[in-house]
Design an enzyme around this catalytic site. Structure first.
Site, PDB file in Angstrom:
ATOM      1  N   LYS A   1      -9.849   1.377  14.486  1.00  0.00           N
ATOM      2  CA  LYS A   1      -8.488   1.759  14.926  1.00  0.00           C
ATOM      3  C   LYS A   1      -8.418   1.762  16.449  1.00  0.00           C
ATOM      4  CE  LYS A   1      -6.469   2.162  11.099  1.00  0.00           C
ATOM      5  NZ  LYS A   1      -5.446   1.194  10.751  1.00  0.00           N
TER       6      LYS A   1
ATOM      7  N   TYR B   1     -14.593   3.120  10.643  1.00  0.00           N
ATOM      8  CA  TYR B   1     -13.148   3.032  10.394  1.00  0.00           C
ATOM      9  C   TYR B   1     -12.371   3.464  11.639  1.00  0.00           C
ATOM     10  CZ  TYR B   1      -8.511   4.661   9.013  1.00  0.00           C
ATOM     11  OH  TYR B   1      -7.160   4.905   8.975  1.00  0.00           O
TER      12      TYR B   1
ATOM     13  N   SER C   1      -4.525   6.234  13.736  1.00  0.00           N
ATOM     14  CA  SER C   1      -4.850   7.449  12.988  1.00  0.00           C
ATOM     15  C   SER C   1      -5.298   8.552  13.934  1.00  0.00           C
ATOM     16  CB  SER C   1      -5.986   7.123  12.015  1.00  0.00           C
ATOM     17  OG  SER C   1      -6.526   8.300  11.472  1.00  0.00           O
ATOM     18  N   ALA C   2      -5.049   9.791  13.518  1.00  0.00           N
ATOM     19  CA  ALA C   2      -5.554  10.945  14.262  1.00  0.00           C
ATOM     20  C   ALA C   2      -7.074  10.963  14.282  1.00  0.00           C
ATOM     21  CB  ALA C   2      -5.034  12.228  13.622  1.00  0.00           C
TER      22      ALA C   2
ATOM     23  N   GLY D   1       0.808  -1.220   0.000  1.00  0.00           N
ATOM     24  CA  GLY D   1       0.000   0.000   0.000  1.00  0.00           C
ATOM     25  C   GLY D   1       0.844   1.273   0.000  1.00  0.00           C
TER      26      GLY D   1
ATOM     27  N   PHE E   1      -1.172  11.690  11.229  1.00  0.00           N
ATOM     28  CA  PHE E   1      -2.059  12.788  10.846  1.00  0.00           C
ATOM     29  C   PHE E   1      -2.360  12.619   9.346  1.00  0.00           C
ATOM     30  CE2 PHE E   1      -3.242  15.200  14.588  1.00  0.00           C
ATOM     31  CZ  PHE E   1      -2.664  14.352  15.515  1.00  0.00           C
TER      32      PHE E   1
ATOM     33  N   ASP F   1       0.306  -9.137   2.016  1.00  0.00           N
ATOM     34  CA  ASP F   1      -0.723  -8.189   1.556  1.00  0.00           C
ATOM     35  C   ASP F   1      -1.675  -8.965   0.663  1.00  0.00           C
ATOM     36  OD1 ASP F   1      -2.081  -5.983   0.106  1.00  0.00           O
ATOM     37  OD2 ASP F   1      -0.522  -4.715   0.966  1.00  0.00           O
TER      38      ASP F   1
HETATM   39  P1  NAD Z   1      -3.397   1.369   1.701  1.00  0.00           P
HETATM   40  O1  NAD Z   1      -4.800   0.942   1.455  1.00  0.00           O
HETATM   41  O2  NAD Z   1      -2.633   1.974   0.590  1.00  0.00           O
HETATM   42  O3  NAD Z   1      -2.547   0.145   2.289  1.00  0.00           O
HETATM   43  C1  NAD Z   1      -3.132  -0.852   3.095  1.00  0.00           C
HETATM   44  C2  NAD Z   1      -2.727  -2.201   2.514  1.00  0.00           C
HETATM   45  O4  NAD Z   1      -3.321  -3.239   3.305  1.00  0.00           O
HETATM   46  C3  NAD Z   1      -3.206  -2.403   1.081  1.00  0.00           C
HETATM   47  O5  NAD Z   1      -2.109  -2.780   0.287  1.00  0.00           O
HETATM   48  C4  NAD Z   1      -4.245  -3.521   1.186  1.00  0.00           C
HETATM   49  O6  NAD Z   1      -4.252  -4.334   0.026  1.00  0.00           O
HETATM   50  C5  NAD Z   1      -3.783  -4.262   2.415  1.00  0.00           C
HETATM   51  N1  NAD Z   1      -4.836  -4.993   3.141  1.00  0.00           N
HETATM   52  C6  NAD Z   1      -6.047  -4.536   3.551  1.00  0.00           C
HETATM   53  N2  NAD Z   1      -6.712  -5.508   4.202  1.00  0.00           N
HETATM   54  C7  NAD Z   1      -5.911  -6.603   4.206  1.00  0.00           C
HETATM   55  C8  NAD Z   1      -6.034  -7.917   4.717  1.00  0.00           C
HETATM   56  N3  NAD Z   1      -7.144  -8.333   5.336  1.00  0.00           N
HETATM   57  N4  NAD Z   1      -5.013  -8.777   4.542  1.00  0.00           N
HETATM   58  C9  NAD Z   1      -3.881  -8.408   3.897  1.00  0.00           C
HETATM   59  N5  NAD Z   1      -3.709  -7.170   3.384  1.00  0.00           N
HETATM   60  C10 NAD Z   1      -4.707  -6.286   3.541  1.00  0.00           C
HETATM   61  O7  NAD Z   1      -3.427   2.358   2.957  1.00  0.00           O
HETATM   62  P2  NAD Z   1      -2.287   3.292   3.528  1.00  0.00           P
HETATM   63  O8  NAD Z   1      -2.671   4.688   3.263  1.00  0.00           O
HETATM   64  O9  NAD Z   1      -0.965   2.815   3.111  1.00  0.00           O
HETATM   65  O10 NAD Z   1      -2.515   3.052   5.084  1.00  0.00           O
HETATM   66  C11 NAD Z   1      -1.765   2.099   5.809  1.00  0.00           C
HETATM   67  C12 NAD Z   1      -2.316   2.030   7.223  1.00  0.00           C
HETATM   68  O11 NAD Z   1      -2.245   3.319   7.818  1.00  0.00           O
HETATM   69  C13 NAD Z   1      -3.778   1.620   7.293  1.00  0.00           C
HETATM   70  O12 NAD Z   1      -3.961   0.785   8.427  1.00  0.00           O
HETATM   71  C14 NAD Z   1      -4.504   2.927   7.479  1.00  0.00           C
HETATM   72  O13 NAD Z   1      -5.725   2.770   8.164  1.00  0.00           O
HETATM   73  C15 NAD Z   1      -3.500   3.707   8.322  1.00  0.00           C
HETATM   74  N6  NAD Z   1      -3.655   5.157   8.161  1.00  0.00           N
HETATM   75  C16 NAD Z   1      -3.645   5.713   6.919  1.00  0.00           C
HETATM   76  C17 NAD Z   1      -3.822   7.089   6.774  1.00  0.00           C
HETATM   77  C18 NAD Z   1      -3.857   7.721   5.403  1.00  0.00           C
HETATM   78  O14 NAD Z   1      -4.360   8.823   5.279  1.00  0.00           O
HETATM   79  N7  NAD Z   1      -3.336   7.101   4.362  1.00  0.00           N
HETATM   80  C19 NAD Z   1      -3.999   7.890   7.909  1.00  0.00           C
HETATM   81  C20 NAD Z   1      -3.973   7.291   9.169  1.00  0.00           C
HETATM   82  C21 NAD Z   1      -3.798   5.922   9.287  1.00  0.00           C
HETATM   83  C1  UD1 Z   2     -10.007  12.032   6.312  1.00  0.00           C
HETATM   84  C2  UD1 Z   2     -10.879  11.126   7.128  1.00  0.00           C
HETATM   85  C3  UD1 Z   2     -10.111  10.706   8.370  1.00  0.00           C
HETATM   86  C4  UD1 Z   2      -8.777  10.048   7.979  1.00  0.00           C
HETATM   87  C5  UD1 Z   2      -7.985  11.029   7.122  1.00  0.00           C
HETATM   88  C6  UD1 Z   2      -6.669  10.490   6.644  1.00  0.00           C
HETATM   89  C7  UD1 Z   2     -13.194  11.859   6.671  1.00  0.00           C
HETATM   90  C8  UD1 Z   2     -14.406  12.512   7.226  1.00  0.00           C
HETATM   91  N1  UD1 Z   2     -12.105  11.837   7.488  1.00  0.00           N
HETATM   92  O1  UD1 Z   2      -9.686  13.109   7.113  1.00  0.00           O
HETATM   93  O2  UD1 Z   2     -10.869   9.801   9.144  1.00  0.00           O
HETATM   94  O3  UD1 Z   2      -8.023   9.713   9.129  1.00  0.00           O
HETATM   95  O4  UD1 Z   2      -8.786  11.381   5.981  1.00  0.00           O
HETATM   96  O5  UD1 Z   2      -6.893   9.434   5.765  1.00  0.00           O
HETATM   97  O6  UD1 Z   2     -13.196  11.352   5.563  1.00  0.00           O
HETATM   98  N2  UD1 Z   2     -11.412  18.430   1.316  1.00  0.00           N
HETATM   99  C9  UD1 Z   2     -12.016  19.162   0.340  1.00  0.00           C
HETATM  100  N3  UD1 Z   2     -12.306  18.543  -0.848  1.00  0.00           N
HETATM  101  C10 UD1 Z   2     -12.021  17.235  -1.089  1.00  0.00           C
HETATM  102  C11 UD1 Z   2     -11.402  16.482  -0.071  1.00  0.00           C
HETATM  103  C12 UD1 Z   2     -11.118  17.108   1.128  1.00  0.00           C
HETATM  104  O7  UD1 Z   2     -12.291  20.344   0.519  1.00  0.00           O
HETATM  105  O8  UD1 Z   2     -12.332  16.732  -2.188  1.00  0.00           O
HETATM  106  C13 UD1 Z   2     -11.046  19.093   2.591  1.00  0.00           C
HETATM  107  C14 UD1 Z   2     -11.702  18.492   3.821  1.00  0.00           C
HETATM  108  O9  UD1 Z   2     -12.930  19.114   4.092  1.00  0.00           O
HETATM  109  C15 UD1 Z   2     -10.630  18.766   4.891  1.00  0.00           C
HETATM  110  C16 UD1 Z   2      -9.304  18.710   4.118  1.00  0.00           C
HETATM  111  O10 UD1 Z   2      -9.646  18.925   2.755  1.00  0.00           O
HETATM  112  O11 UD1 Z   2     -10.788  20.058   5.398  1.00  0.00           O
HETATM  113  C17 UD1 Z   2      -8.598  17.391   4.258  1.00  0.00           C
HETATM  114  O12 UD1 Z   2      -9.481  16.324   3.894  1.00  0.00           O
HETATM  115  P1  UD1 Z   2      -8.968  14.810   3.790  1.00  0.00           P
HETATM  116  O13 UD1 Z   2      -7.760  14.742   2.964  1.00  0.00           O
HETATM  117  O14 UD1 Z   2     -10.148  13.972   3.384  1.00  0.00           O
HETATM  118  O15 UD1 Z   2      -8.529  14.435   5.269  1.00  0.00           O
HETATM  119  P2  UD1 Z   2      -9.339  14.537   6.661  1.00  0.00           P
HETATM  120  O16 UD1 Z   2     -10.603  15.273   6.512  1.00  0.00           O
HETATM  121  O17 UD1 Z   2      -8.392  15.037   7.669  1.00  0.00           O
END
Ligand code: NAD
Ligand code: UD1
Length: 337
Positions: free
Chosen positions: A152, A148, A124-125, A10, A177, A31
């Site tokens: 977490k 979701y 996650s935040a 991912g 964040f 994965d």
């Molecule tokens: P992503 O979807 O790109 O990566 C997650 C990976 O997990 C994917 O490759 C998916 O195929 C794999 N996966 C999902 N369910 C699975 C399962 N049951 N068995 C095996 N593989 C599985 O997401 P990411 O953005 O890289 O996020 C990684 C982690 O960080 C996640 O747990 C996500 O919730 C957390 N996180 C992400 C963000 C963000 O904004 N990207 C923010 C806070 C926390």
């Molecule tokens: C979202 C998720 C949060 C997750 C985080 C990181 C929701 C409600 N919250 O948060 O749970 O942890 O992503 O993955 O989905 N925005 C726009 N237009 C868009 C997209 C976003 O204006 O098309 C604005 C949003 O209102 C926000 C900011 O951009 O103010 C960031 O949005 P986003 O990237 O989705 O992150 P979070 O809202 O922080």
């Protein structure tokens, strides 16, 4: 260190793989490719010139997972695997509870059976919900507002109870964040399925012409310019946070939680303006209503990670926008199938 990484194909996992391989860690990735493509792993190998073991296995398949533990021993697990789309989790709560929680329970059962007691977990935040104030420290109240986020928090609690029951476990919970950006090579980056939910991939897909305009969800928040403020963190800084977490494990930290953010908040307009500067593309936008569940302002106090892990984010908003653009412009349709 011998590391088992779940979810390594991912977005955050692939960037963390690069940093770990560059430091010569020995990695096995598990994965199921439900939200990623094997191409990301191939490109990680190109960037680093190093090899790793990849297993296409679902964490919910405990027999498949057990084979991975039988074949090799591990010193630590980095657990990224999980589903992460907030809106989808509201529509399909069972899928989220099943995938994220069953997957984690299976993983922890195998870790217990095969005596692997060090884990770094991606939280996650989002667990803070709408914070009472900013910046947010790790002791702020938990207030999850969607399935979701609840998965977490439940996983955090499961890991905490495991560590209380057996103090030889070490559990580092990292609350990310808003991860954005891409590796400087432009070979790996964020490749969301379908229309992106998050701001940065949406902006970058508008810039390359995949989407016509950005919807800005509200310009009437009590912030400096009326749009939402978030703590965007470069994914490479985030990846390096995992290296620092691994360094902490030999010190037997027990159960610890760390915010990984920059401590700085940027508005939606800040993001659009900086992205326009680096892409030299106009980002057309429309102001629309607020998105359900959105909050005005959210940014970290990353002081604890700085003091206890020796980690701090080094890359700034220009780096984040430049690298996102470099990735999206070189891969307008993401990874090839
Ligand atoms: P992503 O979807 O790109 O990566 C997650 C990976 O997990 C994917 O490759 C998916 O195929 C794999 N996966 C999902 N369910 C699975 C399962 N049951 N068995 C095996 N593989 C599985 O997401 P990411 O953005 O890289 O996020 C990684 C982690 O960080 C996640 O747990 C996500 O919730 C957390 N996180 C992400 C963000 C963000 O904004 N990207 C923010 C806070 C926390
Ligand atoms: C979202 C998720 C949060 C997750 C985080 C990181 C929701 C409600 N919250 O948060 O749970 O942890 O992503 O993955 O989905 N925005 C726009 N237009 C868009 C997209 C976003 O204006 O098309 C604005 C949003 O209102 C926000 C900011 O951009 O103010 C960031 O949005 P986003 O990237 O989705 O992150 P979070 O809202 O922080």
């Amino acid at each position: 260190m011998k590391i088992l990484m779940t979810g390594g194909a991912g977005y955050i996992g692939s960037h963390t793989l690069v940093e770990l391989l560059n430091e010569n860690h020995e990695i096995t990735v598990v994965d199921n490719l439900s939200n990623s493509k094997i191409e990301s792993i191939k490109r990680v190998k190109v960037i680093t010139g190093k090899d790793l073991i990849f297993k296409q296995i679902d964490l919910c398949d405990i027999n498949g997972l057990e084979k991975v533990f039988q074949e090799k021993s591990y010193e630590a697990v980095i657990h990224f695997a999980g589903l992460k789309a907030v809106g989808e989790s509201v529509q399909k709560p069972l899928l989220y509870y099943y995938n994220n929680i069953t997957g984690t329970i299976n993983l922890c059962r195998m870790m217990t059976k095969y005596d692997v007691k060090n884990i770094v977990f991606s939280s996650s935040a989002t667990v803070y919900g709408n914070p009472v104030s900013v910046p947010i420290t790790e002791d702020f109240p938990i207030n999850t507002v969607n399935p979701y986020g609840t998965t977490k928090y439940i996983i955090e609690m499961i890991l905490k109870d495991i560590q209380i029951a057996d103090q030889s476990w070490n559990v580092l919970v990292l609350r990310y964040f808003n991860p954005v950006g891409a590796h400087e090579s432009g070979l790996i980056g964020e490749d969301p399925n379908g229309i992106p939910n998050n701001l940065m991939p949406y902006i970058s897909q508008v810039a390359v012409g995949r989407l016509p305009y950005l919807n800005i969800y509200g310009n009437d928040y009590p912030t400096k310019d009326g749009t939402g403020i978030r703590d965007y963190i470069h994914v490479v800084d985030l990846a390096k946070g995992h290296l620092k977490a691994l360094d902490k494990l030999p010190k037997k930290p027990g159960y610890c939680i760390y915010n990984l953010g920059t401590g700085k908040g940027y508005s939606v307009y800040d993001m659009v303006n900086t992205f326009e500067k680096w892409s030299q593309c106009k980002i057309p936008y429309k102001i629309v209503g607020r998105r359900d569940g959105d909050i005005a302002e959210c940014y970290a106090d990353p002081g604890k990670a700085n003091r206890e892990l020796g980690w701090e984010a080094k890359l700034n908003l220009d780096d984040m926008c430049r690298d996102t653009w470099n990735w999206q412009n070189s891969n307008p349709n993401g990874y090839p199938d």
